[in-house]
Design an enzyme around this catalytic site. Sequence first.
Site, PDB file in Angstrom:
ATOM      1  N   ARG A 188       0.826  -1.201   0.000  1.00 33.33           N
ATOM      2  CA  ARG A 188       0.000   0.000   0.000  1.00 33.33           C
ATOM      3  C   ARG A 188       0.866   1.260   0.000  1.00 33.33           C
ATOM      4  O   ARG A 188       0.540   2.250  -0.659  1.00 33.33           O
ATOM      5  CB  ARG A 188      -0.948  -0.012   1.210  1.00 33.33           C
ATOM      6  N   ASP A 233      -9.334  -5.176  -9.893  1.00 36.17           N
ATOM      7  CA  ASP A 233      -8.791  -4.509  -8.706  1.00 36.17           C
ATOM      8  C   ASP A 233      -7.520  -3.699  -9.015  1.00 36.17           C
ATOM      9  O   ASP A 233      -7.600  -2.630  -9.595  1.00 36.17           O
ATOM     10  CB  ASP A 233      -8.574  -5.553  -7.600  1.00 36.17           C
ATOM     11  N   HIS A 283     -13.976  -8.203  -1.761  1.00 33.81           N
ATOM     12  CA  HIS A 283     -13.075  -9.148  -1.084  1.00 33.81           C
ATOM     13  C   HIS A 283     -13.862 -10.087  -0.143  1.00 33.81           C
ATOM     14  O   HIS A 283     -14.012 -11.251  -0.442  1.00 33.81           O
ATOM     15  CB  HIS A 283     -11.927  -8.464  -0.331  1.00 33.81           C
ATOM     16  N   TYR A 315     -10.938   6.900  -5.780  1.00 31.30           N
ATOM     17  CA  TYR A 315     -10.700   7.651  -4.533  1.00 31.30           C
ATOM     18  C   TYR A 315      -9.712   8.790  -4.671  1.00 31.30           C
ATOM     19  O   TYR A 315      -9.382   9.450  -3.677  1.00 31.30           O
ATOM     20  CB  TYR A 315     -10.321   6.737  -3.371  1.00 31.30           C
ATOM     21  N   HIS A 319     -14.829  -1.976   0.513  1.00 32.83           N
ATOM     22  CA  HIS A 319     -13.829  -3.005   0.841  1.00 32.83           C
ATOM     23  C   HIS A 319     -14.202  -3.614   2.189  1.00 32.83           C
ATOM     24  O   HIS A 319     -14.356  -2.885   3.170  1.00 32.83           O
ATOM     25  CB  HIS A 319     -12.438  -2.384   0.968  1.00 32.83           C
TER      26      HIS A 319
END
Lengths: 398, 398
Positions: A51, A289, A240, A90, A201
């Site tokens: 991330r 994704d 997920h 986002y 998520h």
Amino acid sequence: PSGLDFPVRELGRVLVMPGLVNAHSHAFQRAIRGKTHRRGEADPNSFWSWRDAMYAVALRLDPDEVYTLTRDCFAEMRASGITCVGEFHYLHHDPEGRPYAQPHRLSEAVISAARELGLRLTLLEVFYARAGAGLPPRPEQRRFCDASLEHFLARVEALREGEDPQLRIGIAPHSVRAVGRPALEQLARWRAGTDIPVHMHISEQVRENEECQAEHGLTPLGLVEACGLLDDPGRFTAVHAIHLEDADFERLRGQQVCACPSTEADLGDGIVLADRLHAGGVGLALGSDSNARIDLVLEGSALEMNLRLLRQARLCLGDAAQPSSAVVAGAATLGGGRALGWTHAGRLRVGVPFDAALFDLDDPLLRGLEGQEAFDALWMAGSSRACSQSWIDGVRRV
Amino acid sequence: PSGLDFPVRELGRVLVMPGLVNAHSHAFQRAIRGKTHRRGEADPNSFWSWRDAMYAVALRLDPDEVYTLTRDCFAEMRASGITCVGEFHYLHHDPEGRPYAQPHRLSEAVISAARELGLRLTLLEVFYARAGAGLPPRPEQRRFCDASLEHFLARVEALREGEDPQLRIGIAPHSVRAVGRPALEQLARWRAGTDIPVHMHISEQVRENEECQAEHGLTPLGLVEACGLLDDPGRFTAVHAIHLEDADFERLRGQQVCACPSTEADLGDGIVLADRLHAGGVGLALGSDSNARIDLVLEGSALEMNLRLLRQARLCLGDAAQPSSAVVAGAATLGGGRALGWTHAGRLRVGVPFDAALFDLDDPLLRGLEGQEAFDALWMAGSSRACSQSWIDGVRRV
């Protein structure tokens, strides 16, 4: 030139599928394909260090780069048979978190990219408010955050005015990490009774569940339910949904789960228990994704094959009525269309737009096979690479 | 026309890899691609019912069909960048188990198919003797069985006389199910001190381990060691090696394991613990096995990605010295070459034949990437579908 009032077309020796629906994408992440597989400094082999690498890219993109990256990523999708995409979007503001002079500039970049390619788009506008329980956003998360929930909803309302047969707007509270309980409750009230899709998520990593238990005494889906986001059947899609408790499976009945098997493997998330979800009345959808891979056929095959590895058995998603191949093909078409709020996407039917993915029966993958066997070979052992034509709204696009 | 005594060639914008080595194939099984994913009668979702479907095909093939199927399957391999294959060959005799008038007729069919395509071949001649402990071969296994071990070895000796720079012969006691202890001991004595590769299916299914414990009081690898087949380092390749005990990992040090991830998922076998094998000094190789898929890049990626699912972590095969991409690319090239008894296959080096797989840097998969990042994207998120040229012995074959 058929002498009729409609064109007659020769499609060749192909397997015709409804256009594939990619229900979960972060297009800009295509920029880090191949760039996160070597050890760096601290904690090199976790989701969380991945991330950090992703944030580094997210921080540096200007609006033109967002447009170009998204367009190129969407082009790769279209070539692979995807005709409809849900972009979980986002990146909203400038790197310091200040709105652009045109406040929808980055959302418009995504919409323009889809229009340029003719792709149907559900833009899932993300609400992001914090780094975790009691924590303000980290500097690298400020781009994602609106000044308030009201600012966010005003943006969404404005974007909804641009909806048309190619564009739908949905909302996406990012995760229980990034959104607190009052905001989830307010979002549930705002969308109640509408047909606006909500994506979130859910339970991608064990740590998310632990933090949610510590903050709320609930699982992520328990919190989502308590906030009212599961009140309308079929409007909620959990992306997920890997680390679930028994009650979570019940909570999801009548809603959707979007699995993203190749990203979930890449990031060490774990295996979606799609057999249990499917048997429990949860709709399945598929997403590319992170876009490290763009191949919904492979995602579908992995959904079944990961279960075979886990259960040490064959034919995990299938039953006497419906083979595994049909379950995963359904997830890649109709299931995705439902998750993204389209009534026709993922269907081939007279009276709805002709969105289709055509797979070449002379491809080495399918050579010697026809009908049901070609279908099974495609979805159990194949790849979108065998897609030779993508049609959207009756127009051949690839 | 370079004015030099060697040709000058333009290869284009490509990533050059050594030719891929497919260390475990049953080419004829390509015939059941797409045909085993629907429920039949009894025990529909196990390895063993899949095997029944496969036997049904194995029984009906005549020599011409074996040749045609193998040639077409090898052609699909070559187009995917494979330049060297290990064919684990167990169809020897006619459907009643009687030798053909030309006793090597089916082995010659495989050899001819490889020669037709220019592929390097290690023909792994299988010894198969029984249906299990104390059980004679089932009728559908008679094609696989020689009248005696001496007959088998006579066939192998005769085939070895045909070895040349394109062809090697190895032996393959099929499995501990199909071969008893005295024959394993005799095979070990026969090959001791030679460089003949030995391959064997090992611990693919839990049931195999249970039966071996019941018969011998040993794990399959414990039995193989006791019989002397692990005495020479680097000559033994365990295919699958999924259900291992701690001592089995030790036994394999210095030998090879050939993983076949897509087949191992398809058949519900389980995940090869390649991280532990690699760390423990076991060489890795890759195989397309049932040939439902033919894509060694995908097999390599799955080797790492299945571990990420299992460990819920990233970068499982890699370490500070060598990233995961290099480990799996090594398995698909050098590791396979070693398992098949070639000193040069899987290498790019002056003085050895130029066998190479070239991957198009303008393919959508690799667009925008170069060097290390393109390499990582290929092996962690890619597919052999990006292979645009296969070269064998300096000749462009695709």
